[in-house]
Design a protein around this motif. Structure first.
Motif, PDB file in Angstrom:
ATOM      1  N   ALA A 158       0.815  -1.229   0.000  1.00 41.67           N
ATOM      2  CA  ALA A 158       0.000   0.000   0.000  1.00 41.67           C
ATOM      3  C   ALA A 158       0.834   1.258   0.000  1.00 41.67           C
ATOM      4  O   ALA A 158       0.367   2.321  -0.403  1.00 41.67           O
ATOM      5  CB  ALA A 158      -0.929   0.005   1.213  1.00 41.67           C
ATOM      6  N   LEU A 159       2.097   1.160   0.445  1.00 40.83           N
ATOM      7  CA  LEU A 159       2.941   2.347   0.533  1.00 40.83           C
ATOM      8  C   LEU A 159       3.615   2.665  -0.796  1.00 40.83           C
ATOM      9  O   LEU A 159       4.800   2.965  -0.851  1.00 40.83           O
ATOM     10  CB  LEU A 159       3.974   2.169   1.648  1.00 40.83           C
ATOM     11  CG  LEU A 159       3.418   2.430   3.049  1.00 40.83           C
ATOM     12  CD1 LEU A 159       4.376   1.935   4.115  1.00 40.83           C
ATOM     13  CD2 LEU A 159       3.139   3.921   3.232  1.00 40.83           C
ATOM     14  N   ASP A 160       2.830   2.620  -1.888  1.00 43.50           N
ATOM     15  CA  ASP A 160       3.352   3.084  -3.170  1.00 43.50           C
ATOM     16  C   ASP A 160       3.477   4.597  -3.185  1.00 43.50           C
ATOM     17  O   ASP A 160       4.092   5.171  -4.073  1.00 43.50           O
ATOM     18  CB  ASP A 160       2.470   2.605  -4.323  1.00 43.50           C
ATOM     19  CG  ASP A 160       1.023   3.016  -4.167  1.00 43.50           C
ATOM     20  OD1 ASP A 160       0.637   3.448  -3.059  1.00 43.50           O
ATOM     21  OD2 ASP A 160       0.269   2.889  -5.149  1.00 43.50           O
ATOM     22  N   ALA A 161       2.863   5.250  -2.197  1.00 36.46           N
ATOM     23  CA  ALA A 161       3.046   6.678  -1.972  1.00 36.46           C
ATOM     24  C   ALA A 161       3.141   6.871  -0.459  1.00 36.46           C
ATOM     25  O   ALA A 161       2.552   6.104   0.306  1.00 36.46           O
ATOM     26  CB  ALA A 161       1.874   7.476  -2.542  1.00 36.46           C
ATOM     27  N   PRO A 162       3.883   7.879   0.018  1.00 36.18           N
ATOM     28  CA  PRO A 162       4.004   8.083   1.462  1.00 36.18           C
ATOM     29  C   PRO A 162       2.638   8.244   2.120  1.00 36.18           C
ATOM     30  O   PRO A 162       1.718   8.841   1.555  1.00 36.18           O
ATOM     31  CB  PRO A 162       4.827   9.371   1.557  1.00 36.18           C
ATOM     32  CG  PRO A 162       5.603   9.421   0.288  1.00 36.18           C
ATOM     33  CD  PRO A 162       4.696   8.838  -0.749  1.00 36.18           C
ATOM     34  N   ALA A 163       2.501   7.706   3.327  1.00 39.55           N
ATOM     35  CA  ALA A 163       1.218   7.763   4.028  1.00 39.55           C
ATOM     36  C   ALA A 163       1.452   7.727   5.525  1.00 39.55           C
ATOM     37  O   ALA A 163       2.466   7.222   6.006  1.00 39.55           O
ATOM     38  CB  ALA A 163       0.324   6.604   3.603  1.00 39.55           C
TER      39      ALA A 163
END
Length: 325
Positions: free
Chosen positions: A266-271
C-alpha cells in the motif's frame, strides 16, 4: 478532443477537492447498470439493499434524473475542498430551489423510467427536492457510509501523492499522471477521448477530484461547477481486488506476513498511520506495530510532514514489492 488552455495564474488557482455526493451518484449509476459494473464482491454485498431502497423509498426518482452522460448538478453540488462531507452536500441539495431543480431535470429525466407513474408523482410534487434528498440520504447511509472512511482515506492519500509530484516534478507530470489519456501539450491539457473543443480557464484554475468510483475520467465544463476533472484515485483498484477476497499466497506474504505485506504494498506513496489504517480497514494500533517492525527491518523510513509522520518504502522495500509482483 477536449483541451484546457492553462495560464500560470490557472496553475496557481488549481486545487483538489473530494465529493461524497458525486461518488454516491457514480455508485448508484453502477448499481443501476448505467456505468461500469462494480466488482462482484461489491455488487453482491450492496445489491440487496439497493433493490430494497428502490422498493421502499423514492430512490427511483433520483435514479430517473441520471442521463447516459451524467445527471443534474443539484444532486452532486460542486465541493468546496478536501473537507467536504455528505452533510455539506445534503444541505446543498436540500437548499436547491424547486424551479432550478426542475429546469435541470427537464434535460436529464428523459428516459422511460422518468415516465413511471410513481417517479412522475415525485417529480411533479411541490416537495420533489426534499423527497429526492431524503432518498439519497437513505442511500448514502445504507450503501456508501460504511465504506466511506476507507474510500475517503484512499482519496486523501491520492491527493498527498499528487501534491508531492507537483513539488518534485511540476504540474505537467502531475496532470499526465492522472490518466494515460491525458497529455500536457503547448501550455494546455488535452484529453483525446473527449469531445468539447477548447476551454479557456481564464485564470480560475482547474478543480481536480479523485474518485473511488469513476472508471475513466469525467469532466465538468459548465456552471455552477468550476472547470473540473474527476479521475480514478490511486489505490482504488487494489482495494476492490482485496474485497474480492481471493487469497493469493506469494513470496512477500510468506516472508513478512499478510498484514505487513498489505502495508508494504500500500505504501506506493508516502502515508501516515491513520491514512493506512482507514484505507486498509485495519486498527491504528496494529498498523503502528507492523510499521515499526517493517521500519526496524530496513523496509521503511519515516519523515515528518507538517503535523503528520509519513512512512515510505526504502530501496530494499521497493525491491521486495517489485520482486513479488
Amino acid at each position: 478532443m477536449l483541451r484546457f488552455e492553462v495560464s500560470v495564474e490557472d496553475l496557481l488557482r488549481s486545487r483538489f477537492a473530494l465529493s461524497p455526493a458525486l461518488d454516491l451518484c457514480l455508485l448508484l449509476r453502477s448499481l443501476a447498470g448505467h456505468d461500469r459494473p462494480l466488482p462482484r464482491a461489491w455488487a453482491s454485498r450492496l445489491m440487496p439493499a439497493f433493490e430494497r431502497l428502490r422498493r421502499e423509498t423514492e430512490l427511483n426518482a433520483a435514479l430517473a434524473l441520471q442521463a447516459p452522460q451524467g445527471g443534474p448538478n443539484f444532486v452532486a453540488p460542486p465541493p468546496r475542498g478536501l473537507n467536504q462531507t455528505w452533510t455539506d452536500d445534503l444541505a446543498a441539495i436540500r437548499a436547491t430551489p424547486l424551479e432550478a431543480a426542475r429546469h435541470e431535470w427537464a434535460a436529464t429525466a428523459t428516459g422511460p423510467s422518468a415516465r413511471d407513474p410513481r417517479v412522475r408523482a415525485v417529480l411533479d410534487s411541490p416537495d420533489a427536492v426534499s423527497r429526492i434528498a431524503e432518498a439519497m440520504d437513505q442511500a448514502w447511509h445504507e450503501l456508501l457510509a460504511p465504506d466511506w472512511p476507507q474510500l475517503r482515506a484512499i482519496c486523501e492519500r491520492d491527493v498527498v501523492h499528487r501534491v508531492g509530484v507537483i513539488g518534485e516534478h511540476g504540474w505537467a507530470t502531475t496532470i499526465e499522471g492522472l490518466h494515460p489519456g491525458i497529455a500536457w501539450r503547448a501550455g494546455g491539457i488535452e484529453l483525446g477521448f473527449f469531445r468539447g473543443g477548447t476551454i479557456h480557464l481564464a485564470g480560475d484554475g482547474l478543480l481536480l477530484i479523485p474518485s473511488a468510483f469513476v472508471g475513466n475520467v469525467a469532466a465538468h465544463l459548465e456552471d455552477p461547477w468550476p472547470r473540473t476533472l474527476v479521475y480514478p484515485a490511486r489505490g482504488t483498484a487494489a482495494l476492490w481486488s482485496e474485497q474480492e477476497d481471493v487469497p493469493r499466497p506469494d513470496a512477500l506474504t510468506a516472508l513478512v506476513g499478510r498484514a505487513r505485506a498489505r502495508l508494504l504494498v500500500a505504501l506506493d506513496a508516502p502515508a501516515s498511520t491513520s491514512h493506512l489504517a482507514r484505507s486498509l480497514a485495519m486498527a491504528p494500533g496494529a498498523v503502528g506495530d507492523h510499521l515499526a517492525i517493517l521500519r526496524s527491518a530496513g523496509l521503511l523510513v519515516r519523515a515528518r510532514s507538517g503535523r503528520s509522520v509519513l512512512y515510505r518504502r526504502t530501496p530494499l522495500g521497493e525491491a521486495l514489492v517489485a520482486g513479488s509482483g
